[in-house]
Design a protein around this motif. Structure first.
Motif, mmCIF file in Angstrom:
data_model
loop_
_atom_site.group_PDB
_atom_site.id
_atom_site.type_symbol
_atom_site.label_atom_id
_atom_site.label_comp_id
_atom_site.label_asym_id
_atom_site.label_seq_id
_atom_site.Cartn_x
_atom_site.Cartn_y
_atom_site.Cartn_z
ATOM 1 N N ILE A 210 -30.130 -0.053 -28.550
ATOM 2 C CA ILE A 210 -31.513 0.728 -27.905
ATOM 3 C C ILE A 210 -32.391 0.039 -28.717
ATOM 4 N N ASP A 211 -33.506 -0.547 -27.806
ATOM 5 C CA ASP A 211 -34.772 -1.187 -28.329
ATOM 6 C C ASP A 211 -35.707 -0.047 -28.864
ATOM 7 N N TYR A 212 -35.471 0.544 -30.134
ATOM 8 C CA TYR A 212 -36.546 1.614 -30.439
ATOM 9 C C TYR A 212 -37.966 1.059 -30.599
ATOM 10 N N ALA A 213 -38.266 -0.148 -30.794
ATOM 11 C CA ALA A 213 -39.719 -0.735 -30.905
ATOM 12 C C ALA A 213 -40.248 -0.800 -29.899
ATOM 13 N N ALA A 214 -39.609 -0.900 -28.641
ATOM 14 C CA ALA A 214 -39.811 -1.129 -27.190
ATOM 15 C C ALA A 214 -40.266 0.426 -26.744
ATOM 16 N N ALA A 258 -39.117 0.041 -36.841
ATOM 17 C CA ALA A 258 -39.286 -0.165 -35.239
ATOM 18 C C ALA A 258 -40.652 0.205 -34.984
ATOM 19 N N PHE A 259 -41.440 1.184 -35.983
ATOM 20 C CA PHE A 259 -42.784 1.315 -35.876
ATOM 21 C C PHE A 259 -43.725 0.280 -36.083
ATOM 22 N N ILE A 260 -43.199 -0.434 -37.212
ATOM 23 C CA ILE A 260 -43.793 -1.548 -37.559
ATOM 24 C C ILE A 260 -43.743 -2.764 -36.490
#
Length: 270
Positions: A210-214, A258-260
């Motif tokens: 899962i692409d948490y940054a996206a 992921a926030f960064i």
């Protein structure tokens, strides 16, 4: 571990906000928290720069009227706890609907019971976030939205979004977020993998699927400013030898970057 010590450990790891598990047998069960202890938890969280964001512990809807009445009383107890732990910004109350019947069969009961939940939420000045959940009657965002609309879009009902319940199905993440965003009041994060034909929940970031940054970027660009909760499934914490602090560190180390990557600043609470 006590709730007070748990907050201290989570602050050391680096978390900004914490949801409390308040089901029976948990330390944060409301009966375990007399007024003095509630005040102490509130003080500790403030001193640590942690915000208490939500509580869990609402019984699932029941066709039994006595059980439903008891659930409403329980909801009122949780609402009082939500106010006591943050009088200025009462905590969210997160709930699921469970059930194994197909959506169309389960829907009439959910409409009746959740309508009563909404009345309690309104009178108690709290917000309930309801989570569509894999392998239960309400397992898609569209079904939660349908429920809200049929109830007249109560202002005290919102959705808890958890993509692990939609992943590995016919629900692309970007589309699930697009549909859910206007209704979302809370975001939960954990992974899921298929094992022997069954969805098995994993720690946040464990599968790297899962692409948490996206996810964070799309929610932020859509105007969401609520919390993101690293959730540890009962499938994990009920296993013998489960190390809760290791799970918390693992989750933080996977999700904080992921926030960064998303270019989204986290808010540290004073």
């Amino acid at each position: 571990m006590s709730t007070e010590d748990g907050l201290r450990e989570l602050a050391k790891i680096g978390f900004d906000t914490v949801e409390l598990e308040c089901h029976p047998k948990c330390d944060a069960e409301p009966e375990n928290l007399p007024p003095a202890r509630r005040a102490e938890i509130r003080r500790i969280a403030a001193d640590l720069g942690l915000r208490l964001s939500g509580v869990q512990g609402v019984p699932v809807p029941s066709a039994n009227d006595q059980q439903h009445a008891a659930a409403l009383e329980r909801l009122k107890v949780l609402a009082q706890l939500a106010h006591d732990l943050d009088p200025d910004h009462p905590l969210l109350i997160e709930a699921g609907l469970a059930g194994r019947d197909p959506w169309e069969k389960a829907r009439p009961l959910f409409l009746q019971r959740v309508a009563d939940w909404a009345k309690v939420a309104e009178s108690s000045d709290v917000t309930i976030v309801i989570k569509p959940h894999r392998d239960t009657s309400m397992d898609r965002p569209e079904q939660a939205i349908e429920l809200f609309k049929e109830l007249g879009t109560p202002r005290r009902l919102r959705m808890s979004f958890d993509y692990s319940h939609f992943a590995l199905r016919d629900i692309p993440m970007a589309e699930a977020i697009r549909v859910s965003l206007p209704w979302t009041g809370f975001v939960a994060i954990k992974d899921v993998a298929m094992e022997n034909g069954r969805g098995v929940f994993k720690l946040p970031g464990e599968t790297k699927q899962i692409d948490y940054a996206a996810l964070i970027r799309q929610f932020h660009e859509g105007g969401y400013r609520g919390d993101y909760n690293c959730e540890v499934s009962a499938m994990i914490f009920n296993k013998p030898g489960f190390d809760y602090l290791a799970a918390a560190r693992f989750s933080y180390d996977n999700i904080a970057p992921a926030f960064i990557a998303a270019g989204v600043s986290r808010v540290k609470h004073a």
